[in-house]
Design a protein around this motif. Structure first.
Motif, PDB file in Angstrom:
ATOM      1  N   THR A 136      46.098  40.007  38.282  1.00 36.95           N
ATOM      2  CA  THR A 136      47.420  39.694  38.833  1.00 36.95           C
ATOM      3  C   THR A 136      47.351  38.401  39.642  1.00 36.95           C
ATOM      4  O   THR A 136      47.628  38.391  40.837  1.00 36.95           O
ATOM      5  N   THR A 137      46.964  37.326  38.981  1.00 32.90           N
ATOM      6  CA  THR A 137      46.808  36.033  39.645  1.00 32.90           C
ATOM      7  C   THR A 137      47.628  34.965  38.932  1.00 32.90           C
ATOM      8  O   THR A 137      48.064  35.153  37.796  1.00 32.90           O
ATOM      9  N   THR A 138      47.815  33.851  39.613  1.00 28.17           N
ATOM     10  CA  THR A 138      48.525  32.702  39.076  1.00 28.17           C
ATOM     11  C   THR A 138      47.567  31.509  39.057  1.00 28.17           C
ATOM     12  O   THR A 138      46.955  31.215  40.089  1.00 28.17           O
ATOM     13  N   PRO A 139      47.423  30.823  37.915  1.00 26.57           N
ATOM     14  CA  PRO A 139      46.526  29.672  37.859  1.00 26.57           C
ATOM     15  C   PRO A 139      46.875  28.629  38.925  1.00 26.57           C
ATOM     16  O   PRO A 139      48.041  28.330  39.168  1.00 26.57           O
ATOM     17  N   GLY A 140      45.835  28.105  39.579  1.00 26.84           N
ATOM     18  CA  GLY A 140      46.002  27.086  40.602  1.00 26.84           C
ATOM     19  C   GLY A 140      46.121  27.634  42.010  1.00 26.84           C
ATOM     20  O   GLY A 140      46.031  26.893  42.975  1.00 26.84           O
ATOM     21  N   VAL A 141      46.302  28.940  42.142  1.00 26.91           N
ATOM     22  CA  VAL A 141      46.416  29.564  43.461  1.00 26.91           C
ATOM     23  C   VAL A 141      45.029  30.079  43.861  1.00 26.91           C
ATOM     24  O   VAL A 141      44.329  30.695  43.062  1.00 26.91           O
ATOM     25  N   THR A 142      44.636  29.826  45.112  1.00 32.78           N
ATOM     26  CA  THR A 142      43.356  30.316  45.620  1.00 32.78           C
ATOM     27  C   THR A 142      43.564  31.675  46.277  1.00 32.78           C
ATOM     28  O   THR A 142      44.469  31.842  47.098  1.00 32.78           O
ATOM     29  N   TYR A 143      42.724  32.614  45.886  1.00 33.95           N
ATOM     30  CA  TYR A 143      42.786  33.979  46.414  1.00 33.95           C
ATOM     31  C   TYR A 143      41.535  34.255  47.241  1.00 33.95           C
ATOM     32  O   TYR A 143      40.437  33.829  46.883  1.00 33.95           O
ATOM     33  N   TYR A 144      41.730  34.981  48.349  1.00 35.81           N
ATOM     34  CA  TYR A 144      40.651  35.341  49.261  1.00 35.81           C
ATOM     35  C   TYR A 144      40.455  36.849  49.181  1.00 35.81           C
ATOM     36  O   TYR A 144      41.427  37.611  49.181  1.00 35.81           O
ATOM     37  N   TYR A 145      39.192  37.281  49.125  1.00 35.62           N
ATOM     38  CA  TYR A 145      38.880  38.697  48.929  1.00 35.62           C
ATOM     39  C   TYR A 145      37.865  39.181  49.962  1.00 35.62           C
ATOM     40  O   TYR A 145      37.020  38.413  50.426  1.00 35.62           O
TER      41      TYR A 145
END
Length: 177
Positions: free
Chosen positions: A27-36
């Protein structure tokens, strides 16, 4: 528990709970940085849950294009095609001449096909494509598979007429350099 936030600031939200040790975040969008961050849950009591793991982050990339190649019969020039990638604003086509050497940017396009008109018959050219993310260069795809092909001579153009004196067919064609 796997927790996620979008961007450098904001609140973490519970993404999922699993008994495994890895998750593909779909459930991600290309170009967006996600933190986990991850938290281990105690089977006996929540009093035994772990502290959160170290924080890790990654931008979502565009999928890798799949390239193919053929030659245009009329010109003999290589035609490189690839699949459309959702979220790509354009594509970069890289080329190298021969089996070794450095790839160089040949062209940038918004389409999914290029006829390489700057080739020499008999020379083999190698190509790869990269999808460029509309949101951020952090989301650019990996290079496609490498495709290669020798440039062919153009297709001759033939014509036929009858010789006036004999009525026999006379076949002619253009000279190919």
């Amino acid at each position: 528990e796997l927790w996620r936030r979008e961007g450098e600031t904001g609140d973490y939200k519970l993404l999922t709970t699993t008994t495994g040790t890895s998750i593909t975040n779909t459930t991600t969008t290309p170009g967006v940085t996600y933190y986990y961050k991850v938290k281990a849950l105690c089977a006996k009591s929540s009093n035994g849950d772990s502290a959160f793991s170290n924080m890790v982050y990654k931008a979502c990339d565009l999928p890798q294009p799949k390239a193919s190649i053929s030659n245009a019969a009329s010109s003999g020039k290589p035609v490189i095609t690839w699949n459309k990638i959702e979220g790509a604003s354009k594509y970069e086509l890289y080329r190298r001449e021969g089996e070794t050497g450095e790839y160089k940017l040949l062209t940038t396009t918004t389409g999914t096909s290029i006829t390489n008109t700057t080739t020499t018959p008999g020379v083999t050219y190698y190509y790869k494509v990269k999808a460029i993310c509309a949101k951020s260069s952090n989301g650019n795809s990996a290079y496609s598979n490498v495709v290669y092909r020798a440039c062919d001579l153009p297709q001759p153009k033939a014509s036929v007429s009858n010789a006036a004196a004999s009525g026999k067919p006379v076949i002619t064609w253009n000279k190919i350099e």
